[in-house]
Design a protein around this motif. Structure first.
Motif, PDB file in Angstrom:
ATOM      1  N   ALA A 238       0.855  -1.183   0.000  1.00  9.90           N
ATOM      2  CA  ALA A 238       0.000   0.000   0.000  1.00  9.90           C
ATOM      3  C   ALA A 238       0.891   1.232   0.000  1.00  9.90           C
ATOM      4  CB  ALA A 238      -0.908   0.005   1.229  1.00  9.90           C
ATOM      5  N   ALA A 239       0.651   2.148  -0.924  1.00 10.63           N
ATOM      6  CA  ALA A 239       1.523   3.301  -1.102  1.00 10.63           C
ATOM      7  C   ALA A 239       0.849   4.603  -0.700  1.00 10.63           C
ATOM      8  CB  ALA A 239       1.988   3.387  -2.559  1.00 10.63           C
ATOM      9  N   HIS A 240       1.513   5.351   0.161  1.00 14.63           N
ATOM     10  CA  HIS A 240       1.187   6.756   0.411  1.00 14.63           C
ATOM     11  C   HIS A 240       1.804   7.538  -0.741  1.00 14.63           C
ATOM     12  CE1 HIS A 240       1.445  10.573   2.982  1.00 14.63           C
ATOM     13  NE2 HIS A 240       2.302  10.816   1.985  1.00 14.63           N
ATOM     14  N   ILE A 241       1.002   8.333  -1.425  1.00 17.23           N
ATOM     15  CA  ILE A 241       1.500   9.112  -2.554  1.00 17.23           C
ATOM     16  C   ILE A 241       1.009  10.542  -2.456  1.00 17.23           C
ATOM     17  CG2 ILE A 241       1.652   7.163  -4.142  1.00 17.23           C
ATOM     18  CD1 ILE A 241      -0.985   8.368  -5.435  1.00 17.23           C
ATOM     19  N   PHE A 242       1.585  11.382  -3.298  1.00 14.21           N
ATOM     20  CA  PHE A 242       1.133  12.759  -3.453  1.00 14.21           C
ATOM     21  C   PHE A 242       1.035  13.128  -4.925  1.00 14.21           C
ATOM     22  CE2 PHE A 242       1.378  17.339  -3.567  1.00 14.21           C
ATOM     23  CZ  PHE A 242       0.638  17.740  -2.465  1.00 14.21           C
ATOM     24  N   ARG A 243       2.043  12.748  -5.714  1.00 12.98           N
ATOM     25  CA  ARG A 243       2.173  13.218  -7.085  1.00 12.98           C
ATOM     26  C   ARG A 243       1.590  12.254  -8.107  1.00 12.98           C
ATOM     27  NH1 ARG A 243       7.407  16.574  -7.863  1.00 12.98           N
ATOM     28  NH2 ARG A 243       8.006  17.150  -5.740  1.00 12.98           N
ATOM     29  N   LEU A 244       1.062  12.833  -9.161  1.00  8.43           N
ATOM     30  CA  LEU A 244       0.546  12.063 -10.290  1.00  8.43           C
ATOM     31  C   LEU A 244       1.637  11.198 -10.909  1.00  8.43           C
ATOM     32  CD1 LEU A 244      -1.631  11.444 -12.456  1.00  8.43           C
ATOM     33  CD2 LEU A 244      -0.889  13.531 -13.638  1.00  8.43           C
ATOM     34  N   GLU A 245       2.832  11.737 -11.091  1.00  3.11           N
ATOM     35  CA  GLU A 245       3.896  10.976 -11.743  1.00  3.11           C
ATOM     36  C   GLU A 245       4.286   9.748 -10.927  1.00  3.11           C
ATOM     37  OE1 GLU A 245       8.067  12.643 -11.438  1.00  3.11           O
ATOM     38  OE2 GLU A 245       6.937  14.458 -10.926  1.00  3.11           O
ATOM     39  N   ASP A 246       4.237   9.862  -9.596  1.00  2.05           N
ATOM     40  CA  ASP A 246       4.563   8.699  -8.762  1.00  2.05           C
ATOM     41  C   ASP A 246       3.472   7.639  -8.843  1.00  2.05           C
ATOM     42  OD1 ASP A 246       7.019   9.720  -7.857  1.00  2.05           O
ATOM     43  OD2 ASP A 246       6.003  10.918  -6.324  1.00  2.05           O
ATOM     44  N   ALA A 247       2.219   8.070  -8.954  1.00  3.54           N
ATOM     45  CA  ALA A 247       1.134   7.101  -9.107  1.00  3.54           C
ATOM     46  C   ALA A 247       1.331   6.269 -10.377  1.00  3.54           C
ATOM     47  CB  ALA A 247      -0.212   7.817  -9.139  1.00  3.54           C
ATOM     48  N   LYS A 248       1.745   6.922 -11.457  1.00  4.07           N
ATOM     49  CA  LYS A 248       1.986   6.203 -12.707  1.00  4.07           C
ATOM     50  C   LYS A 248       3.125   5.200 -12.540  1.00  4.07           C
ATOM     51  CE  LYS A 248       0.470  10.038 -15.691  1.00  4.07           C
ATOM     52  NZ  LYS A 248       0.905  11.037 -16.701  1.00  4.07           N
ATOM     53  N   GLY A 249       4.229   5.642 -11.927  1.00  7.70           N
ATOM     54  CA  GLY A 249       5.361   4.745 -11.729  1.00  7.70           C
ATOM     55  C   GLY A 249       5.007   3.561 -10.855  1.00  7.70           C
ATOM     56  N   LEU A 250       4.234   3.790  -9.814  1.00  2.80           N
ATOM     57  CA  LEU A 250       3.839   2.706  -8.914  1.00  2.80           C
ATOM     58  C   LEU A 250       2.917   1.706  -9.610  1.00  2.80           C
ATOM     59  CD1 LEU A 250       3.427   4.927  -5.777  1.00  2.80           C
ATOM     60  CD2 LEU A 250       4.823   2.851  -5.842  1.00  2.80           C
ATOM     61  N   LEU A 251       2.017   2.199 -10.441  1.00  2.00           N
ATOM     62  CA  LEU A 251       1.164   1.283 -11.201  1.00  2.00           C
ATOM     63  C   LEU A 251       2.009   0.401 -12.110  1.00  2.00           C
ATOM     64  CD1 LEU A 251      -1.824   3.626 -12.066  1.00  2.00           C
ATOM     65  CD2 LEU A 251      -1.993   1.471 -10.803  1.00  2.00           C
ATOM     66  N   ARG A 252       2.986   0.989 -12.759  1.00  4.89           N
ATOM     67  CA  ARG A 252       3.862   0.191 -13.636  1.00  4.89           C
ATOM     68  C   ARG A 252       4.673  -0.818 -12.837  1.00  4.89           C
ATOM     69  NH1 ARG A 252       4.788   5.603 -15.993  1.00  4.89           N
ATOM     70  NH2 ARG A 252       3.702   5.706 -18.014  1.00  4.89           N
ATOM     71  N   ALA A 253       5.021  -0.462 -11.594  1.00  5.37           N
ATOM     72  CA  ALA A 253       5.846  -1.334 -10.761  1.00  5.37           C
ATOM     73  C   ALA A 253       5.051  -2.445 -10.083  1.00  5.37           C
ATOM     74  CB  ALA A 253       6.579  -0.504  -9.706  1.00  5.37           C
ATOM     75  N   GLY A 254       3.709  -2.347 -10.110  1.00  6.16           N
ATOM     76  CA  GLY A 254       2.891  -3.425  -9.561  1.00  6.16           C
ATOM     77  C   GLY A 254       2.288  -3.172  -8.200  1.00  6.16           C
ATOM     78  N   VAL A 255       2.176  -1.906  -7.784  1.00  6.69           N
ATOM     79  CA  VAL A 255       1.580  -1.617  -6.486  1.00  6.69           C
ATOM     80  C   VAL A 255       0.164  -2.181  -6.403  1.00  6.69           C
ATOM     81  CG1 VAL A 255       0.477   0.606  -7.049  1.00  6.69           C
ATOM     82  CG2 VAL A 255       1.425   0.237  -4.760  1.00  6.69           C
ATOM     83  N   ASP A 256      -0.275  -2.501  -5.182  1.00  5.66           N
ATOM     84  CA  ASP A 256      -1.583  -3.126  -4.984  1.00  5.66           C
ATOM     85  C   ASP A 256      -2.653  -2.149  -4.509  1.00  5.66           C
ATOM     86  OD1 ASP A 256      -0.717  -6.067  -5.285  1.00  5.66           O
ATOM     87  OD2 ASP A 256       0.666  -5.289  -3.773  1.00  5.66           O
ATOM     88  N   VAL A 257      -2.255  -1.165  -3.700  1.00  9.44           N
ATOM     89  CA  VAL A 257      -3.214  -0.256  -3.065  1.00  9.44           C
ATOM     90  C   VAL A 257      -2.611   1.141  -3.006  1.00  9.44           C
ATOM     91  CG1 VAL A 257      -4.539   0.241  -0.965  1.00  9.44           C
ATOM     92  CG2 VAL A 257      -4.096  -2.137  -1.620  1.00  9.44           C
ATOM     93  N   PHE A 258      -3.426   2.138  -3.284  1.00  6.00           N
ATOM     94  CA  PHE A 258      -3.044   3.516  -3.010  1.00  6.00           C
ATOM     95  C   PHE A 258      -3.729   3.935  -1.717  1.00  6.00           C
ATOM     96  CE2 PHE A 258      -2.209   3.450  -7.596  1.00  6.00           C
ATOM     97  CZ  PHE A 258      -0.934   4.003  -7.610  1.00  6.00           C
ATOM     98  N   ALA A 259      -2.912   4.305  -0.723  1.00  5.83           N
ATOM     99  CA  ALA A 259      -3.440   4.674   0.586  1.00  5.83           C
ATOM    100  C   ALA A 259      -3.856   6.143   0.657  1.00  5.83           C
ATOM    101  CB  ALA A 259      -2.397   4.379   1.668  1.00  5.83           C
ATOM    102  N   HIS A 260      -3.679   6.851  -0.431  1.00  2.00           N
ATOM    103  CA  HIS A 260      -4.154   8.225  -0.598  1.00  2.00           C
ATOM    104  C   HIS A 260      -4.450   8.422  -2.077  1.00  2.00           C
ATOM    105  CE1 HIS A 260      -3.205  10.052   3.353  1.00  2.00           C
ATOM    106  NE2 HIS A 260      -2.172   9.224   3.362  1.00  2.00           N
ATOM    107  N   GLY A 261      -5.255   9.436  -2.385  1.00  2.00           N
ATOM    108  CA  GLY A 261      -5.451   9.812  -3.769  1.00  2.00           C
ATOM    109  C   GLY A 261      -4.340  10.717  -4.266  1.00  2.00           C
ATOM    110  N   ILE A 262      -4.354  10.998  -5.559  1.00  2.95           N
ATOM    111  CA  ILE A 262      -3.401  11.930  -6.175  1.00  2.95           C
ATOM    112  C   ILE A 262      -3.757  13.333  -5.731  1.00  2.95           C
ATOM    113  CG2 ILE A 262      -2.605  12.876  -8.379  1.00  2.95           C
ATOM    114  CD1 ILE A 262      -3.405  10.004  -9.502  1.00  2.95           C
ATOM    115  N   ARG A 263      -2.734  14.079  -5.270  1.00  2.03           N
ATOM    116  CA  ARG A 263      -3.022  15.345  -4.598  1.00  2.03           C
ATOM    117  C   ARG A 263      -2.414  16.576  -5.253  1.00  2.03           C
ATOM    118  NH1 ARG A 263      -1.562  13.612   1.500  1.00  2.03           N
ATOM    119  NH2 ARG A 263      -0.357  11.941   0.540  1.00  2.03           N
TER     120      ARG A 263
END
Length: 441
Positions: A238-263
């Protein structure tokens, strides 16, 4: 999300051969050997029967004027009242409750919170979460020591169940919490995951955030190593995120859960495309405060002087918060409309914030029905609680009785008449008195 549907039917009452225990419209008959009149009746001997409520099942469906029977801590029966007759065998007893005009919902499952690592304090927190209608909560990444892991298998009297992600993983953040694993190399990242796997952590939590430019955020190389190692050990990330670009990278890397929305900005078509390629990835929105004046007088487990301060803060108009809320609200709405799986969490440790988050998700654009699904069935599924999240036969009888319909106004989740965990009614008056006392008294 599945839209709510209401089962509307003309109700009639079947004739009762032998009404028992009070003036209720549902027939209850005494079973006799060879009596064909009881062949189709449901045996509720030893059960507690709730009659007349609207049942919001938790999967998007609604049953009006329902009968719900609970026995042995589990749901025995859920049915439209017109479709069922009940029986009691021999000299058995049944407890009947008239809940006409009320609404029954599954107890809420909080998939992102933070709990204390002191045993007595954590137990009291779990009772506090239960007071506000929550059946389960996961402490996501700030649990130091073994208490979080020990208590997840324990039943806290009048308390919610719990899980633990142990110590999460981040880049060094001097001046913030020293609980998470601070990693700077791939081997350190993998070693941290192996430690969590040995502790049988329920999730691996990572932070990918520079905290407004104060720190280096976890790099793609490091979070990719964490995710790969976690998956090799059967763990989800589960990933704590802030940036749109990190959300994209995490999706490509196989993350399972976003513990926050894109901010940081509104999401784009590329992000949406990446997410829809992996429909199993879950979003826990954790919306920020909307920045508009609100009423907190319904919170009744904090001292009055503290509540006064909370009300003063809640009465302020905050334009910057409104802007931040707007970004996340638009992103949540777009993801929800695209069919992304939405779960529910509150972050922090305020047990009452479950009801504020429910309201904020509706404020963002989701329907009350879909928000309830997110906070019950979807979150229970995310945390692997097969017996929680819906009002269904065979599941644990963890539910909330509300005085008004949350499908009409989501703030009605605050109008709690009763909370049941494992089929037992919480003594909320006793709990409130306890929670209002200074700890240790």
């Amino acid at each position: 999300m599945m839209p709510a549907s209401t089962k509307t039917r003309r109700f009639t009452t079947k004739p009762s051969r032998l009404p028992l225990l009070g003036l209720f419209s549902l027939p209850l008959v005494l079973a006799c050997s060879g009596d064909s009149a009881t062949d189709d009746a449901v045996d509720v001997t030893g059960a507690t029967v709730f009659e007349g409520a609207r049942v919001v099942v938790g999967d998007g469906t609604v049953i009006d004027d329902a009968v719900v029977a609970v026995r042995g801590g589990r749901f025995l029966l859920i049915s439209p009242r017109a479709d069922v007759s009940l029986r009691v065998d021999g000299d058995g007893e049944v407890t009947r409750q008239d809940v006409s005009g009320k609404t029954i919902v599954p107890a809420f499952v909080n998939a992102h919170a933070h709990l204390a690592t002191d045993r007595p304090e954590r137990a009291e927190q779990l009772q506090h979460f239960a007071y506000y209608g929550q059946s389960a909560v996961i402490s996501l990444g700030l649990d130091d020591g073994d208490i979080g892991f020990q208590m997840r298998g324990e039943t806290v009297p009048m308390g919610a169940r719990s899980q633990s992600a142990g110590r999460g993983i981040t880049m060094p953040e001097p001046g913030r919490s020293e609980v998470p694993h601070w990693v700077t190399t791939e081997e350190e990242a993998r070693a941290a995951v192996r430690e969590l796997a040995g502790q049988q952590a329920d999730f691996v939590k990572i932070w990918v955030d520079d905290r407004g430019g104060q720190y280096d955020r976890l790099s793609p190389e490091l979070y990719t190593a964490v995710i790969a190692e976690a998956h090799a050990h059967g763990l989800r990330v589960a990933a704590h995120i802030f940036r749109l670009e990190d959300a994209k990278g995490l999706l490509r890397a196989g993350v399972d859960v976003f513990a926050h929305g894109i901010r940081d900005q509104d999401l784009d078509d590329e992000l949406l495309s990446l997410w829809l390629e992996r429909p199993e990835v879950v979003l826990i929105p954790n919306l920020p405060g909307p920045g508009v004046p609100s009423d907190v007088s319904w919170i009744n487990t904090v001292p009055m002087d503290q509540l006064d301060r909370m009300q003063e803060a809640a009465s302020q108009e905050r334009p910057a918060a409104q802007e931040a809320f707007g970004i996340q609200a638009r992103n949540l709405t777009r993801l929800d409309e695209a069919g992304v799986k939405i779960a529910f969490g509150t972050d922090g440790s305020a047990p009452w914030s479950v009801h504020q988050e429910l309201e904020d998700m509706v404020r963002a654009g989701m329907s009350p029905a879909d928000v309830i699904v997110a906070a019950t069935a979807t979150s229970a599924d995310l945390l692997g609680y097969d017996e929680l999240g819906t009002v269904q036969v065979g599941k644990s009888a963890d539910f909330v009785v509300l005085d008004a319909n949350p499908l009409e106004d989501i703030t009605n989740t605050r109008r709690i008449s009763a909370v049941y965990l494992r089929g037992e009614r919480l003594d909320r008056a006793e709990l409130a008195e306890k929670l209002l006392r200074p700890r240790g008294q």
